[in-house]
Design a protein around this motif. Structure first.
Motif, PDB file in Angstrom:
ATOM      1  N   UNK A  88      -5.385   4.620  -2.241  1.00 39.78           N
ATOM      2  CA  UNK A  88      -4.046   5.204  -2.192  1.00 39.78           C
ATOM      3  C   UNK A  88      -4.002   6.417  -1.259  1.00 39.78           C
ATOM      4  N   UNK A  89      -4.994   7.291  -1.374  1.00 34.39           N
ATOM      5  CA  UNK A  89      -5.034   8.486  -0.538  1.00 34.39           C
ATOM      6  C   UNK A  89      -5.332   8.135   0.929  1.00 34.39           C
ATOM      7  N   UNK A  90      -6.135   7.100   1.137  1.00 35.19           N
ATOM      8  CA  UNK A  90      -6.424   6.665   2.509  1.00 35.19           C
ATOM      9  C   UNK A  90      -5.158   6.155   3.188  1.00 35.19           C
ATOM     10  N   UNK A  91      -4.341   5.412   2.436  1.00 34.06           N
ATOM     11  CA  UNK A  91      -3.069   4.905   2.972  1.00 34.06           C
ATOM     12  C   UNK A  91      -2.121   6.072   3.252  1.00 34.06           C
ATOM     13  N   UNK A  92      -2.028   6.990   2.309  1.00 31.62           N
ATOM     14  CA  UNK A  92      -1.189   8.181   2.435  1.00 31.62           C
ATOM     15  C   UNK A  92      -1.559   8.976   3.691  1.00 31.62           C
ATOM     16  N   UNK A  93      -2.841   9.246   3.851  1.00 27.74           N
ATOM     17  CA  UNK A  93      -3.309  10.008   5.012  1.00 27.74           C
ATOM     18  C   UNK A  93      -3.169   9.189   6.289  1.00 27.74           C
ATOM     19  N   UNK A  94      -3.440   7.874   6.185  1.00 23.62           N
ATOM     20  CA  UNK A  94      -3.351   7.010   7.360  1.00 23.62           C
ATOM     21  C   UNK A  94      -1.966   7.016   7.980  1.00 23.62           C
ATOM     22  N   UNK A  95      -0.939   6.884   7.149  1.00 26.90           N
ATOM     23  CA  UNK A  95       0.425   6.922   7.671  1.00 26.90           C
ATOM     24  C   UNK A  95       0.760   8.324   8.199  1.00 26.90           C
ATOM     25  N   UNK A  96       0.184   9.345   7.559  1.00 27.22           N
ATOM     26  CA  UNK A  96       0.386  10.706   8.055  1.00 27.22           C
ATOM     27  C   UNK A  96      -0.188  10.893   9.453  1.00 27.22           C
ATOM     28  N   UNK A  97      -1.341  10.259   9.702  1.00 24.51           N
ATOM     29  CA  UNK A  97      -1.973  10.353  11.029  1.00 24.51           C
ATOM     30  C   UNK A  97      -1.106   9.670  12.091  1.00 24.51           C
TER      31      UNK A  97
END
Length: 332
Positions: free
Chosen positions: A78-87
């Motif tokens: 979940x956090x990887x997806x959250x950060x990924x879209x942020x990047x």
């Protein structure tokens, strides 16, 4: 558990406030300024306002979510997806700042990367035993197993939510306050859902709900803190970094708790943003130049009608909270 929720909430407010207080002057110093669209005359005064403020709540949510929930693969995803879209948003913002215009990554470039991330997480969700292909049906006590349809549904949800929040981020505090109210509603629904799963003895799904509730509570605290800097007149904009990350989090909280079908109901104002743009574009092309709205998304139409940014943000927030309350009464 309630005490831990309260501590997580207060930590989120404190940390996001501290990071924002440091980040805003730093962004100003680095001239990370938002380029304002010239055809939105009401926004001319915003020229020079720093952007990429979403970094503050991205760091806050990711750090505290991992701190309060350990050894959980779904949470890491979940956090990887959250950060990924942020990047993705950061790259978009960075290009806009460097080129001094409002065009960052090309639409197809963003869609391709978003699709890749959404597809990977969809495959993970489908194969994760505590989530799988089961969905809660709003306004009933029933669940439905949609089997392989989970994968295209999850992909669609991520694309819809990220673009919905991104389109809603057009006025000071609008996306922040609307997402804040959405997440607050999700917290209440998740608490009820956790109790339901406890009665059913589904400990695996209940654990997932508890972790997701922590994420939602932390997000509410972070949004409250960021609103101190983002409310009209905004000292900083969240940028695409913030709006895409928030959209991904909106999707994650619902998907990872098997409550995907609640998104278009409680997230109705995000739907309004998307649908108003689609309607405007289709009608404009079909009629060769005529418009349904004075300007799309719909919040710009309201602004052209003379409503202040604060009033529009309040309307969106009140509607979201009202629907969340109705869902809590009749749909949980």
């Amino acid at each position: 558990m309630l005490k831990q929720y309260a501590i997580a909430f207060l930590c989120a407010i404190a940390l996001c406030t501290a990071i924002s207080a440091v980040l805003v002057p730093l962004l100003k110093k680095k001239k990370a300024e938002q380029t304002i669209l010239q055809y939105v005359a009401e926004h001319n005064s915003k020229q020079g306002t720093p952007t990429m403020g979403g970094i503050a709540f991205i760091i806050t949510v990711a750090l505290l979510a991992l701190l309060f929930n350990t050894n959980s693969r779904p949470l890491y995803v979940m956090m990887a997806v959250f950060i990924g879209y942020g990047i993705i948003g950061l790259l978009d913002d960075g290009i806009k700042i460097k080129m001094h215009h409002n065009m960052g990554l090309r639409a197809y470039q963003k869609i391709i990367v978003q699709l890749v991330i959404a597809t990977l997480v969809a495959l993970y969700v489908y194969n994760e035993p505590s989530i799988g292909s089961v969905l809660r049906i709003p306004f009933t006590d029933k669940e439905v197993d949609i089997k392989g349809w989970t994968i295209p549904l999850v992909i669609f949800i991520y694309l819809a939510c990220t673009n919905g929040v991104n389109l809603t981020d057009g006025l000071d505090g609008l996306a922040t306050s609307t997402t804040l109210c959405y997440m607050s509603g999700m917290v209440a629904l998740l608490v009820v859902e956790r109790n339901r799963l406890y009665m059913l003895g589904d400990t695996l799904a209940m654990q997932r709900i508890e972790e997701t509730t922590f994420v939602a509570i932390i997000a509410v605290g972070a949004m409250l803190a960021f609103l101190l800097f983002n409310a009209f007149p905004a000292k900083v904009f969240m940028g695409d970094a913030g709006s895409l990350a928030l959209g991904a989090l909106v999707a994650c909280v619902a998907i990872f708790s098997r409550m995907s079908l609640y998104i278009p109901i409680m997230g109705i104002m995000f739907v309004v943003s998307c649908v108003s743009v689609i309607m405007q574009v289709v009608y404009f092309k079909a009629t060769k130049g005529k418009r349904i709205f004075l300007m799309a998304p719909y919040h710009h139409h309201l602004q052209h009608k003379g409503l202040s940014e604060t009033r529009i943000a309040t309307i969106y927030s009140v509607i979201t909270l009202a629907i969340a309350t109705l869902l809590l009464i009749f749909g949980a």
